[in-house]
Enzyme design. Structure first.
Site, PDB file in Angstrom:
ATOM      1  N   GLY A  32       0.692  -1.208  -0.068  1.00 15.63           N
ATOM      2  CA  GLY A  32      -0.012  -0.223   0.094  1.00 15.63           C
ATOM      3  C   GLY A  32       0.756   1.154   0.177  1.00 15.63           C
ATOM      4  N   ILE A  33       0.089   2.307  -0.195  1.00 15.03           N
ATOM      5  CA  ILE A  33       0.724   3.740  -0.451  1.00 15.03           C
ATOM      6  C   ILE A  33       1.359   4.059   1.191  1.00 15.03           C
ATOM      7  CG2 ILE A  33      -1.394   4.966   0.099  1.00 15.03           C
ATOM      8  CD1 ILE A  33       1.371   5.972  -2.322  1.00 15.03           C
ATOM      9  N   VAL A  52       5.363   3.433   5.840  1.00 14.33           N
ATOM     10  CA  VAL A  52       5.471   2.541   6.632  1.00 14.33           C
ATOM     11  C   VAL A  52       5.359   1.056   5.651  1.00 14.33           C
ATOM     12  CG1 VAL A  52       4.577   0.740   8.560  1.00 14.33           C
ATOM     13  CG2 VAL A  52       4.595   3.235   8.785  1.00 14.33           C
ATOM     14  N   GLU A  56      -0.960  -1.448  -6.638  1.00 11.11           N
ATOM     15  CA  GLU A  56      -1.471  -0.351  -7.283  1.00 11.11           C
ATOM     16  C   GLU A  56      -0.313   0.519  -7.665  1.00 11.11           C
ATOM     17  OE1 GLU A  56      -5.085   0.117  -4.033  1.00 11.11           O
ATOM     18  OE2 GLU A  56      -2.954   1.188  -3.829  1.00 11.11           O
ATOM     19  N   ASN A  70      -7.227   9.453   5.150  1.00 10.05           N
ATOM     20  CA  ASN A  70      -6.924   9.680   3.567  1.00 10.05           C
ATOM     21  C   ASN A  70      -8.327   8.950   2.973  1.00 10.05           C
ATOM     22  OD1 ASN A  70      -4.853  11.075   3.899  1.00 10.05           O
ATOM     23  ND2 ASN A  70      -3.438   9.127   3.953  1.00 10.05           N
ATOM     24  N   GLY A  83      -7.105   1.104  -2.097  1.00  7.49           N
ATOM     25  CA  GLY A  83      -7.244  -0.259  -2.371  1.00  7.49           C
ATOM     26  C   GLY A  83      -7.126  -1.291  -1.229  1.00  7.49           C
TER      27      GLY A  83
END
Lengths: 504, 504
Positions: free
Chosen positions: B265-266, B269, B290, B380, B384
């Site tokens: 994920g974005i 971390v 993604e 945020n 996804g």
């Protein structure tokens, strides 16, 4: 015995017929059993009973994995006999439920499409014995299942040993209705080649290495009938609301008159809501579901449903008699699959299912609790509702707006357990109306849910909570101090109504 | 201008070049915009700015749909200008976040694979203008996207009009990296023919009816660099715990040394944890994610990752320079897809992804909050993470065990908002260790989570909550009166630590 033996088409296998007691004697402490059975249908009946009998004079515990809930009081007897270590992925028995909530054994409440992946990839205990109900065993050792498939295919593929219960009370005409397809391991598999509910993609039975078949037991016992209650005035009204929603979807061009393949969860409310389509204008419907309950056959009889795919057939006593006595009228309109395929995200998303499941409660933002009474006590389990809600085109949840004569509101400030998040819930329906939550921010969902779904006796109280929360702002306004006050009020005062709070 | 015009290979379309101001002038009150951009990459830059400028002397509001978050301060400017009605499906801007939490406009926090289905099936507002960044337009009108695809394909297919921003600062070598595949409507579509991360299944650009291209604007502006912070001591330790878990999976035979395709994920971390694989023994890794952040390119450079599939490339300033100045070294190892395909449940389940996402907090039973600070304030969005966690083979969530110098515990009795339910979370990792929750009942998860993941300063307090709850029984023991007491204690006293509670 001769007539019975005809159900075993392989000479060699006929020599493996044993008593249920003998078969049960092979099971030892610490083993893991993979048993057929999905919502009371197609469960094994004799070996589990024999196993329970052993518990009277012997100490042992086993893990019990199944398709879903069992009939024939098996889960009740297992729970009472105290012979379970771990149970998964679903159950629906009051005695077992009580023991689970007392922590007497571990219950892993699991998405019904996931257990097969855990077994295939050796995440959970390996299956020592697959114990599977069948109507017959073919020349090549193929096992023809009965009224459910559930997880039987993956159990058989991965078990060290297999015991087959051939149940001569199950209709032989079921042969040909099953379609057994097993994906390869993740990362090595191909797309599942199913694009329409009626597609056949596999075998008519469970192909196994016959050397694994250790014993065959004969039984003659019908499935336990389903315990659903008949549609009532309120469920009829709920069905009408759902039909209104679907009509609006057709009017807007988002659905055609044939709708989209329908999934409907287990239980009286989902069954009743589906039954409401009998008198609707919708025709040429298709069903792609786990369990077929009475309503689907009523819809077939009414000429509304053209085809139904399932992994289990669970009927009331009366309906069972009707359907199985004239099964030749239904068999071309049915296919039965493993629950991994009936509940597979790939297929659910591809077909664009309309998914209808029952909620225990939901909150003003659309989070749904399907499993836990007051956030702590297990009811039955999530079953397939998560498989469907997460990936369906339309995830619809239905519930009556109040319970216990109004002492419980099914619409609460904060769901006391969350099985389906706000992101996964499209439409909620009660006897009051429906709320279409698609495309709405949390603050936009609140008035839809309160005004359209909550019972009038609770609307003001819900507004009070929300308006106070709104003063503190946020994407999803809440007052955490009071989020569960309705549940704690019920626990203390026997009602979620605030009047009682004030009087105390 | 000639060199610029070379980016438009169709003579006719060259006549449609306009200024950003002209293009922005076509947008009127109430319209819905479908804008390119996914986590700061490939966002349109000029037309949105020109639109904001109009707001100084004109009242209007628009709906803004994107791939994910935007760079170039677009979301900030939109929020400050007050020109948004509805924003979806993701954002990450502090000013926008504040306005969302004040309720100034509606934010629909949506699974990133779902928006395309809503547009295709006309569930949400139709797209008036698709505004898409490109590196060029080909002879046949095919639009070649830049550093992200996001939802651009579905926006282009369904928009009434299209505005293209050709950004000459974006590397032309990106051409050929994109793979545009659009499923048919649900119920009419075929299986998505992708079985390996490197499979190419579509077109190299967005094929459109060129009559819909109303204007073309030239820009020359790099993407905003990502805001990730570099790996620190704690994230390195977290990475080590994750590697330990993966090693155990290999040892047990559940994974091979090549693991399984990885999604990450974005955020800092998740990037740091992935970066930790640079020095690991794992090789020939594949990424199916993604966003590609810095760590993936470090892994490619280190010879660890053979291939990476994405829908966006979002890099730090330094990494952006390095990668795009030598892009010929990377382009054969990359494919960029629509977010509908990068996040598609069909593919995620088929490939059996290892999915690593960041949690804000999780509870003692494994329910994860990814979005809401203290249960109310949007951070945020879910992005996804739900697409992946729900359908991946291994859904892993990472977070530091404490925040604000220990005043906040990331492990709490009851997650104050639930984005990923206990059913969907396989492994949780903090700098303290990891808890493998697979196959465990709720009561079995508690000691794993407290002892392996919670910070030592909070372990006793978590045990106290659990042991008191346990006295009341249940599948998932809770004391609803105290379930959110940690959050309310923090709100009142600035810490979740009980000592403060006692002192008050």
């Amino acid at each position: 015995m001769t007539a019975k033996l005809d159900r075993i088409h392989d000479e060699d296998l006929r020599g493996r017929v044993v008593s249920a007691e003998s078969a049960a004697s092979w099971i030892t402490d610490g083993m893991t059993l993979g048993m057929s059975g999905f919502t009371r249908a197609g469960d094994v009946k004799a070996v589990p009973s024999a196993l329970v009998n052993r518990a009277a004079h012997e100490q042992f515990k086993v893990n019990v994995f199944t398709g879903a809930s069992l009939g024939s009081d098996i889960d009740k007897m297992f729970a009472e006999a105290g012979i379970i270590n771990k149970r998964l992925p679903f159950q629906a028995d009051p005695v077992m439920r009580k023991k689970i909530n007392q922590g007497e054994f571990m219950f892993v409440d699991h998405h019904l499409s996931h257990t097969s992946e855990w077994i295939r990839h050796e995440v959970i205990e390996p299956i020592d014995y697959a114990i599977l109900e069948a109507i017959s065993i073919k020349e090549d050792g193929t096992i023809i299942p009965s009224t459910s498939i559930g997880n039987s295919l993956v159990f058989a593929e991965h078990a060290k040993n297999i015991i087959v219960e051939i149940n001569t009370a199950q209709p032989e005409l079921l042969e040909g209705v099953h379609d057994l397809y097993s994906p390869a391991k993740q990362g090595e598999r191909q797309p599942i080649p199913l694009t329409k509910p009626e597609d056949r993609i596999g075998e008519q039975g469970i192909k196994v290495d016959t050397s694994k078949i250790k014993g065959i037991v004969f039984t003659h016992q019908e499935d336990s009938p389903s315990t659903i209650t008949q549609p009532d005035e309120e469920t009829k009204i709920m069905a009408d609301h759902l039909l209104d929603f679907l009509r609006d979807e057709v009017k807007s061009g988002r659905l055609t008159e044939e709708l989209a393949p329908i999934q409907s969860g287990i239980g009286s409310v989902a069954n009743a809501v589906l039954h409401g389509m009998v008198d609707s204008e919708f025709e040429h419907l298709q069903v792609y579901s786990e369990v077929l309950q009475d309503a689907v056959f009523d819809l077939i009889d009414a000429g509304k449903v053209d085809f139904a795919s399932c992994c289990s057939i669970t009927l009331s006593e009366e309906k069972m008699k009707q359907v199985f006595s004239q099964f030749e009228n239904y068999r071309d309109k049915l296919v039965m699959r493993p629950q991994e395929i009936s509940n597979h995200p790939e297929i659910i998303r591809r077909l664009g299912l309309i998914s209808i499941n029952t909620a225990l409660e939901f909150d003003i933002y659309g989070n749904v609790n399907s499993t836990h009474v007051s956030g702590t006590k297990m009811m039955n389990g999530i079953g397939g509702s998560g498989d469907f809600a997460r990936n369906a085109k339309l995830a619809i949840f239905v519930t009556k707006s109040i319970a216990k004569d109004g002492d419980i509101s099914s619409i609460v400030p904060f769901a006391s357990h969350i099985d389906h998040t706000e992101h996964d819930v499209d439409v909620v329906v009660t006897e009051q109306g429906y709320a279409d939550l698609r495309g709405l921010a949390p603050r936009e969902r609140v008035p839809q849910i309160i005004e359209n779904c909550a019972h009038p006796m609770y609307r003001e109280q819900l507004w009070n909570y929300y308006l106070e929360a709104l003063e503190h702002g946020g994407q999803t306004p809440h007052i955490l101090e009071k989020a569960f006050s309705w549940h704690t009020n019920y626990a203390k005062n026997g009602t979620m109504q605030e009047r009682t709070l004030e009087m105390v």
